[in-house]
Write an enzyme that holds these catalytic residues in place. Structure first.
Site, PDB file in Angstrom:
ATOM      1  N   GLY A  11       0.949  -1.320  -0.100  1.00 49.29           N
ATOM      2  CA  GLY A  11      -0.159  -0.033  -0.042  1.00 49.29           C
ATOM      3  C   GLY A  11       0.732   1.187   0.002  1.00 49.29           C
ATOM      4  CG  HIS A 266      -7.527   4.903  19.104  1.00 47.48           C
ATOM      5  ND1 HIS A 266      -6.714   3.901  18.382  1.00 47.48           N
ATOM      6  CD2 HIS A 266      -7.604   5.766  18.255  1.00 47.48           C
ATOM      7  CE1 HIS A 266      -6.424   3.982  17.293  1.00 47.48           C
ATOM      8  NE2 HIS A 266      -7.204   5.212  16.751  1.00 47.48           N
TER       9      HIS A 266
HETATM   10  C1  BG6 Z   1      -7.420   7.303  13.911  1.00 46.48           C
HETATM   11  C2  BG6 Z   1      -9.116   7.600  13.556  1.00 46.48           C
HETATM   12  O1  BG6 Z   1      -7.513   5.931  14.407  1.00 46.48           O
HETATM   13  O2  BG6 Z   1      -7.341   8.122  15.024  1.00 46.48           O
HETATM   14  C3  BG6 Z   1      -9.135   9.184  13.329  1.00 46.48           C
HETATM   15  O3  BG6 Z   1      -9.430   6.817  12.330  1.00 46.48           O
HETATM   16  C4  BG6 Z   1      -8.705  10.064  14.484  1.00 46.48           C
HETATM   17  O4  BG6 Z   1     -10.598   9.352  13.085  1.00 46.48           O
HETATM   18  C5  BG6 Z   1      -7.388   9.636  14.983  1.00 46.48           C
HETATM   19  O5  BG6 Z   1      -8.748  11.422  13.957  1.00 46.48           O
HETATM   20  C6  BG6 Z   1      -6.783  10.039  15.935  1.00 46.48           C
HETATM   21  O6  BG6 Z   1      -5.613   9.965  16.252  1.00 46.48           O
HETATM   22  P1  BG6 Z   1      -4.552  11.169  16.654  1.00 46.48           P
HETATM   23  O7  BG6 Z   1      -3.165  10.486  16.699  1.00 46.48           O
HETATM   24  O8  BG6 Z   1      -4.459  12.253  15.999  1.00 46.48           O
HETATM   25  O9  BG6 Z   1      -5.062  11.474  18.188  1.00 46.48           O
END
Ligand code: BG6
Length: 506
Positions: A11, A266
């Site tokens: 990718g 997350h």
């Molecule tokens: C990603 C999501 O996994 O994490 C996004 O798909 C989100 O929508 C992002 O904005 C947030 O990550 P970070 O590192 O910017 O806090």
């Protein structure tokens, strides 16, 4: 170490590779953290000339003179191979290319060692580690691909490139499935091709500095260990606020929603680290065992535990609503905001509400964990405010402890202040690495601690799948909130009601 290392980015012409994977690889290269004998192959279907490929992989690097000076060296170790994701011949070509470059690297490594041997006769002269001498090279296969390609590419690698005599590592990006069933199916298919010990499922939150720091805060500091339980903690809040909407990603987000996008993965990962029991050791399996154990004690979330929202245009009309985004149907009910209260049914946490709040197009950019302590016992001083420990993941990494102190001077009043460890001021001049650099380095080192194990993933989906299915089946309407606001009206009251506890605004 003079290891022979090959990294293949599948990718390679896509957005993720451009924004995250190659900048992270470059960061490691520039910091001399890639093994000296490393080759990086980009693999994709696009017909890219060498200069087009170079333009892509350097699009997000080279911000300083120092960085720019490293670009030619980095490009020297990068090749591009055009190929389909399901064609044997293309993968056989990849295999031949990998082997050819491995031979070159092996020769280079042998030369380096003989130079070292002549320049230092007292040393053994062999800097190639024993694994490489035994012909065990490292091969990292990084799938920066849409999930629809995961299995096909993993199978091609297994059938045509995989060589058990080497160290093989398969790195997969989220989303890992859409619900419990699809995720189990995916894990099963990948599991027939690669053993779990060779699979690295990325959740980039696990590579973030402050998320990694939670383990240290908890288990390296005696005073936190002593109070980390329901006797002392009244509630925990995990907050994710983004000040922007889906902005062009609506087509993707529509089939996902905020729960799958950031909560099931997350934020639940963060929660499991905050809540886990002490691991037996820092070994990755011990850590993952403990995290998984926490998830096992969380019941599936019910609809009435959750408040859903979807952003509309900003009050002044300058920012569009979610439904104005390309690819989003006008009658979409996909939530861009969710607030929920979870409980962990174990000895340590029984009765403590865990509030999770996540939303796009809110009033701030902030990801943090707030641990609120109970009112102090004894009443020598009036109850003015509670102690609170805040771990700020972004934007400014910080740990601070809200603490009552005497107002300075002749006053006898108390005031709430902070024991503050904002990283930028405490560790001046440090630059905090991007989560992806940390995670790729972990893959190279064979460290699984910050990757999601199959059983952990299954537990995470078990908690959210019934809720997600019900939202979809019943087409549950999210509450509107204006772009740039704090979320739907009544969100604070909802959390308080569900938690049975008066909390400050979050
Ligand atoms: C990603 C999501 O996994 O994490 C996004 O798909 C989100 O929508 C992002 O904005 C947030 O990550 P970070 O590192 O910017 O806090």
């Amino acid at each position: 170490k003079d290891e022979i290392t090959t990294i293949v980015v599948f990718g390679a012409s896509g957005d993720l590779a451009k924004k995250k994977t190659f900048p992270a690889l470059f960061h490691l290269y520039k910091s001399a953290l890639l093994p000296p004998h490393t080759r990086i192959f980009g693999y994709a279907r696009s017909d890219l000339s060498r200069s087009e490929y170079e333009a892509r992989i350097t699009a997000n690097i080279g911000k300083s003179d120092k960085e720019r000076a490293c670009i030619p060296g980095f490009l020297n170790i990068c090749s591009y191979i055009r190929g389909q994701y399901d064609r044997d011949d293309d993968f056989l070509t990849l295999r031949r290319e990998i082997e050819a470059k491995e031979d070159v690297m092996l020769n280079d490594a042998a030369c380096d060692s003989s130079v070292a041997a002549t320049s230092n006769s007292s040393s053994s002269g062999l800097s190639i580690d024993s694994s490489c001498r035994a012909g065990r090279n490292k091969r990292v296969f990084y799938l920066a691909l849409p999930p629809s390609q995961f299995v096909s590419v993993a199978r091609q690698i297994k059938n045509n490139v995989y060589d058990p005599k080497h160290y093989n590592r398969l790195v997969i990006e989220k989303p890992f499935g859409h619900d419990l069933e699809s995720s189990s199916h995916l894990c099963q298919e990948i599991g027939t091709l690669f053993p779990e010990s060779e699979v690295y499922r990325i959740d980039h939150y696990l590579g973030k500095e402050m998320v990694k720091n939670i383990l240290v805060l908890r288990f390296a500091n005696v005073f936190f260990q002593a109070v980390w339980n329901k006797e002392h903690i009244s509630n925990v809040q995990i907050v994710f606020k983004e000040p922007f909407g889906t902005e062009g990603r609506g087509g993707y987000f529509e089939g996902v929603g905020i729960i799958r996008d950031v909560i099931q993965n997350h934020l639940l990962q963060v929660m499991s680290i905050v809540a886990m029991e002490t691991p037996n050791s820092l070994d990755s399996e011990d850590i993952r065992d403990r995290k998984t154990e926490v998830l096992r004690h969380i019941k599936p979330v019910e609809l009435d535990q959750v408040l859903l929202g979807q952003y509309t245009a900003s009050k002044d009309g300058s920012k569009p609503g979610y439904k104005d985004d390309d690819g989003v149907p006008k009658d979409s009910n996909t939530p861009t905001f969710a607030q929920m209260v979870l409980h962990i049914d174990n000895e340590r946490w029984r009765g403590v509400p865990w509030v999770i709040k996540a939303g796009k197009a809110l009033d701030a950019a902030k990801v943090l964990v707030r641990i609120q302590f109970k009112e102090k016992s004894g009443n020598v001083f009036p109850d003015l405010a509670r102690n609170e420990l805040v771990v700020q993941v972004s934007p400014k990494e910080a740990v601070y402890m809200k603490t009552l102190v005497k107002e300075p001077g002749l006053s006898t009043n108390l005031t709430l202040s902070e024991l503050d460890m904002t990283y930028q001021s405490r560790f001046e001049g440090i630059s905090i690495p991007d989560a992806y650099s940390t995670l790729i380095l972990d893959v190279l080192n064979g460290d699984h601690s910050n990757f999601v194990r199959a059983d952990e993933l299954e537990e995470a989906w078990r908690i959210f799948t019934p809720l997600l299915h019900r939202i979809e089946r019943e087409n549950v309407q999210p509450q509107p909130y204006a772009y740039g606001s704090r979320g739907p009206e009544g969100a604070d009251e909802f959390a308080q009601l569900r938690a049975g506890y008066k909390m400050p605004e979050i």
